[in-house]
Design a protein around this motif. Structure first.
Motif, PDB file in Angstrom:
ATOM      1  N   ARG A   1       0.813  -1.213   0.000  1.00 15.20           N
ATOM      2  CA  ARG A   1       0.000   0.000   0.000  1.00 15.20           C
ATOM      3  C   ARG A   1       0.841   1.256   0.000  1.00 15.20           C
ATOM      4  O   ARG A   1       0.355   2.315   0.346  1.00 15.20           O
ATOM      5  N   SER A   2       2.099   1.115  -0.335  1.00 14.38           N
ATOM      6  CA  SER A   2       2.983   2.274  -0.220  1.00 14.38           C
ATOM      7  C   SER A   2       3.317   2.885  -1.575  1.00 14.38           C
ATOM      8  O   SER A   2       3.135   2.264  -2.617  1.00 14.38           O
ATOM      9  N   LEU A   3       3.798   4.123  -1.518  1.00 15.20           N
ATOM     10  CA  LEU A   3       4.391   4.771  -2.694  1.00 15.20           C
ATOM     11  C   LEU A   3       5.900   4.678  -2.523  1.00 15.20           C
ATOM     12  O   LEU A   3       6.427   5.106  -1.490  1.00 15.20           O
ATOM     13  N   ASN A   4       6.572   4.110  -3.507  1.00 16.19           N
ATOM     14  CA  ASN A   4       8.020   3.942  -3.402  1.00 16.19           C
ATOM     15  C   ASN A   4       8.707   4.854  -4.411  1.00 16.19           C
ATOM     16  O   ASN A   4       8.420   4.775  -5.606  1.00 16.19           O
ATOM     17  N   TYR A   5       9.607   5.673  -3.909  1.00 15.38           N
ATOM     18  CA  TYR A   5      10.323   6.614  -4.765  1.00 15.38           C
ATOM     19  C   TYR A   5      11.702   6.058  -5.101  1.00 15.38           C
ATOM     20  O   TYR A   5      12.528   5.885  -4.205  1.00 15.38           O
ATOM     21  N   TYR A   6      11.922   5.806  -6.365  1.00 13.76           N
ATOM     22  CA  TYR A   6      13.224   5.319  -6.823  1.00 13.76           C
ATOM     23  C   TYR A   6      13.909   6.428  -7.601  1.00 13.76           C
ATOM     24  O   TYR A   6      13.340   6.949  -8.564  1.00 13.76           O
ATOM     25  N   ARG A   7      15.123   6.752  -7.192  1.00 11.89           N
ATOM     26  CA  ARG A   7      15.864   7.765  -7.926  1.00 11.89           C
ATOM     27  C   ARG A   7      16.695   7.103  -9.028  1.00 11.89           C
ATOM     28  O   ARG A   7      17.351   6.094  -8.792  1.00 11.89           O
ATOM     29  N   VAL A   8      16.594   7.678 -10.224  1.00 11.25           N
ATOM     30  CA  VAL A   8      17.343   7.157 -11.374  1.00 11.25           C
ATOM     31  C   VAL A   8      18.522   8.091 -11.642  1.00 11.25           C
ATOM     32  O   VAL A   8      18.331   9.282 -11.884  1.00 11.25           O
ATOM     33  N   ASP A   9      19.715   7.538 -11.571  1.00  8.94           N
ATOM     34  CA  ASP A   9      20.921   8.327 -11.829  1.00  8.94           C
ATOM     35  C   ASP A   9      21.707   7.738 -12.981  1.00  8.94           C
ATOM     36  O   ASP A   9      21.622   6.536 -13.215  1.00  8.94           O
ATOM     37  N   PRO A  10      22.446   8.517 -13.737  1.00  6.79           N
ATOM     38  CA  PRO A  10      22.731   9.934 -13.500  1.00  6.79           C
ATOM     39  C   PRO A  10      21.640  10.886 -14.002  1.00  6.79           C
ATOM     40  O   PRO A  10      21.784  12.092 -13.862  1.00  6.79           O
ATOM     41  N   ASP A  11      20.539  10.365 -14.535  1.00  3.68           N
ATOM     42  CA  ASP A  11      19.517  11.231 -15.146  1.00  3.68           C
ATOM     43  C   ASP A  11      18.881  12.207 -14.147  1.00  3.68           C
ATOM     44  O   ASP A  11      18.514  13.312 -14.489  1.00  3.68           O
ATOM     45  N   GLY A  12      18.691  11.724 -12.911  1.00  2.00           N
ATOM     46  CA  GLY A  12      18.196  12.635 -11.880  1.00  2.00           C
ATOM     47  C   GLY A  12      16.685  12.732 -11.768  1.00  2.00           C
ATOM     48  O   GLY A  12      16.172  13.651 -11.141  1.00  2.00           O
ATOM     49  N   TYR A  13      15.953  11.793 -12.380  1.00  7.74           N
ATOM     50  CA  TYR A  13      14.498  11.816 -12.169  1.00  7.74           C
ATOM     51  C   TYR A  13      14.086  10.656 -11.259  1.00  7.74           C
ATOM     52  O   TYR A  13      14.917   9.816 -10.897  1.00  7.74           O
ATOM     53  N   TYR A  14      12.798  10.639 -10.896  1.00  3.65           N
ATOM     54  CA  TYR A  14      12.298   9.591 -10.006  1.00  3.65           C
ATOM     55  C   TYR A  14      11.275   8.712 -10.709  1.00  3.65           C
ATOM     56  O   TYR A  14      10.435   9.217 -11.466  1.00  3.65           O
ATOM     57  N   LEU A  15      11.353   7.429 -10.432  1.00  8.32           N
ATOM     58  CA  LEU A  15      10.263   6.523 -10.777  1.00  8.32           C
ATOM     59  C   LEU A  15       9.481   6.321  -9.487  1.00  8.32           C
ATOM     60  O   LEU A  15      10.061   5.945  -8.460  1.00  8.32           O
ATOM     61  N   VAL A  16       8.207   6.607  -9.520  1.00  7.30           N
ATOM     62  CA  VAL A  16       7.399   6.504  -8.307  1.00  7.30           C
ATOM     63  C   VAL A  16       6.423   5.342  -8.477  1.00  7.30           C
ATOM     64  O   VAL A  16       5.498   5.405  -9.298  1.00  7.30           O
ATOM     65  N   ASP A  17       6.697   4.296  -7.724  1.00  7.79           N
ATOM     66  CA  ASP A  17       5.915   3.063  -7.818  1.00  7.79           C
ATOM     67  C   ASP A  17       4.653   3.220  -6.964  1.00  7.79           C
ATOM     68  O   ASP A  17       4.741   3.337  -5.745  1.00  7.79           O
ATOM     69  N   LEU A  18       3.511   3.239  -7.620  1.00  6.38           N
ATOM     70  CA  LEU A  18       2.238   3.421  -6.897  1.00  6.38           C
ATOM     71  C   LEU A  18       1.705   2.058  -6.467  1.00  6.38           C
ATOM     72  O   LEU A  18       1.985   1.046  -7.108  1.00  6.38           O
ATOM     73  N   PRO A  19       0.912   2.026  -5.400  1.00  5.70           N
ATOM     74  CA  PRO A  19       0.349   0.726  -5.000  1.00  5.70           C
ATOM     75  C   PRO A  19      -0.532   0.137  -6.098  1.00  5.70           C
ATOM     76  O   PRO A  19      -1.221   0.872  -6.805  1.00  5.70           O
ATOM     77  N   GLY A  20      -0.487  -1.165  -6.248  1.00  4.58           N
ATOM     78  CA  GLY A  20      -1.322  -1.828  -7.248  1.00  4.58           C
ATOM     79  C   GLY A  20      -2.808  -1.663  -6.907  1.00  4.58           C
ATOM     80  O   GLY A  20      -3.162  -1.524  -5.743  1.00  4.58           O
ATOM     81  N   TYR A  21      -3.633  -1.666  -7.923  1.00  7.23           N
ATOM     82  CA  TYR A  21      -5.070  -1.478  -7.673  1.00  7.23           C
ATOM     83  C   TYR A  21      -5.850  -2.689  -8.183  1.00  7.23           C
ATOM     84  O   TYR A  21      -5.295  -3.567  -8.862  1.00  7.23           O
ATOM     85  N   GLY A  22      -7.126  -2.714  -7.836  1.00 10.37           N
ATOM     86  CA  GLY A  22      -8.029  -3.706  -8.415  1.00 10.37           C
ATOM     87  C   GLY A  22      -7.928  -5.093  -7.838  1.00 10.37           C
ATOM     88  O   GLY A  22      -8.383  -6.053  -8.451  1.00 10.37           O
ATOM     89  N   TYR A  23      -7.343  -5.215  -6.665  1.00  7.42           N
ATOM     90  CA  TYR A  23      -7.276  -6.543  -6.072  1.00  7.42           C
ATOM     91  C   TYR A  23      -8.643  -6.898  -5.495  1.00  7.42           C
ATOM     92  O   TYR A  23      -9.202  -6.176  -4.670  1.00  7.42           O
ATOM     93  N   ALA A  24      -9.180  -8.018  -5.938  1.00  4.15           N
ATOM     94  CA  ALA A  24     -10.577  -8.361  -5.640  1.00  4.15           C
ATOM     95  C   ALA A  24     -10.873  -8.454  -4.149  1.00  4.15           C
ATOM     96  O   ALA A  24     -11.967  -8.095  -3.703  1.00  4.15           O
ATOM     97  N   LYS A  25      -9.880  -8.903  -3.386  1.00  2.93           N
ATOM     98  CA  LYS A  25     -10.162  -9.128  -1.965  1.00  2.93           C
ATOM     99  C   LYS A  25      -9.963  -7.887  -1.109  1.00  2.93           C
ATOM    100  O   LYS A  25     -10.054  -7.941   0.111  1.00  2.93           O
ATOM    101  N   CYS A  26      -9.701  -6.766  -1.769  1.00  2.00           N
ATOM    102  CA  CYS A  26      -9.495  -5.521  -1.057  1.00  2.00           C
ATOM    103  C   CYS A  26     -10.821  -5.001  -0.513  1.00  2.00           C
ATOM    104  O   CYS A  26     -11.831  -5.061  -1.210  1.00  2.00           O
TER     105      CYS A  26
END
Ligand code: GDP
Length: 193
Positions: free
Chosen positions: A59-84
């Motif tokens: 359920r978390s947002l994970n911030y990954y820094r990409v170097d040397p480019d200097g931007y972030y990939l932000v991994d959002l929590p997955g959605y649509g899980y039936a048992k949620c």
């Protein structure tokens, strides 16, 4: 290029959101779409992002820094899980909305789509929402080692028409590494890095 991806921050609540002064590209997709595997593949590591034994539990947002480019990939929590539960779903929506809205540094959302499935309503709803905020969508068909070449091509055309984009969606396999360089190129372009 010698790229590195490093997990620099994980957040669980809206109140933990902070402005990050760097371009960001979010990664979104249904639980089990292959998002953790994709992050691990891009990072060239086996277990940077935890591969879900219990889908829908991250359920978390994970911030990954990409170097040397200097931007972030932000991994959002997955959605649509039936048992949620309904409450969990509402919480997902609020956190994502709070992250995406009024975030001028968010340059694109890579929406991961399972290439073994026909277009799913929930994915279309997400892509519509992202675009309604004026944020570009980068569609990525995951598990591209699974379908036959012809089926994959059909699905790419189908998604291109649904999204009304000029380009075909990228296809990606964490298993074989197919599409990896094209995905990096799309991120670099979107991030303006
Ligand atoms: P997440 O819930 O979106 O993070 O998905 P995971 O990365 O945990 O993957 C869900 C399941 O799909 C796991 O059993 C993976 O081994 C499998 N998977 C992920 N990516 C691929 C891929 O590129 N090819 C194949 N064949 N299976 C994959």
């Amino acid at each position: 290029m010698n790229r590195t991806i490093e997990l620099v921050k994980t957040i669980y609540e809206i109140k933990q959101l902070e402005d990050i002064d760097a371009p960001q590209i979010a990664l979104a997709g249904r639980s089990n779409v292959g998002k953790s595997s994709l992050v691990n593949r891009l990072a060239g590591r086996k277990a940077l992002a935890k591969i879900s034994s219990k889908p829908g539990k991250t359920r978390s947002l994970n911030y990954y820094r990409v170097d040397p480019d200097g931007y972030y990939l932000v991994d959002l929590p997955g959605y649509g899980y039936a048992k949620c539960s309904k409450q969990e779903r509402a919480k997902w929506g609020k956190l994502i909305e709070a992250y995406m809205k009024d975030n001028p540094r968010l340059r694109a959302v890579a929406v991961l789509l399972d290439s073994r499935l026909p277009p799913q309503k929930i994915d279309m709803e997400l892509t519509s929402y992202v675009r309604s905020l004026g944020i570009p969508v980068i569609p990525v068909l995951t598990k591209a080692d699974k379908p036959k070449q012809r089926e994959l091509a059909q699905l790419q055309t189908q998604w291109r028409d649904i999204l009304q984009q000029d380009r075909l969606p990228l296809s990606f396999s964490s298993k074989t590494g197919k599409g990896e360089e094209k995905l990096w190129a799309a991120f670099t372009e979107a991030a303006g890095a």
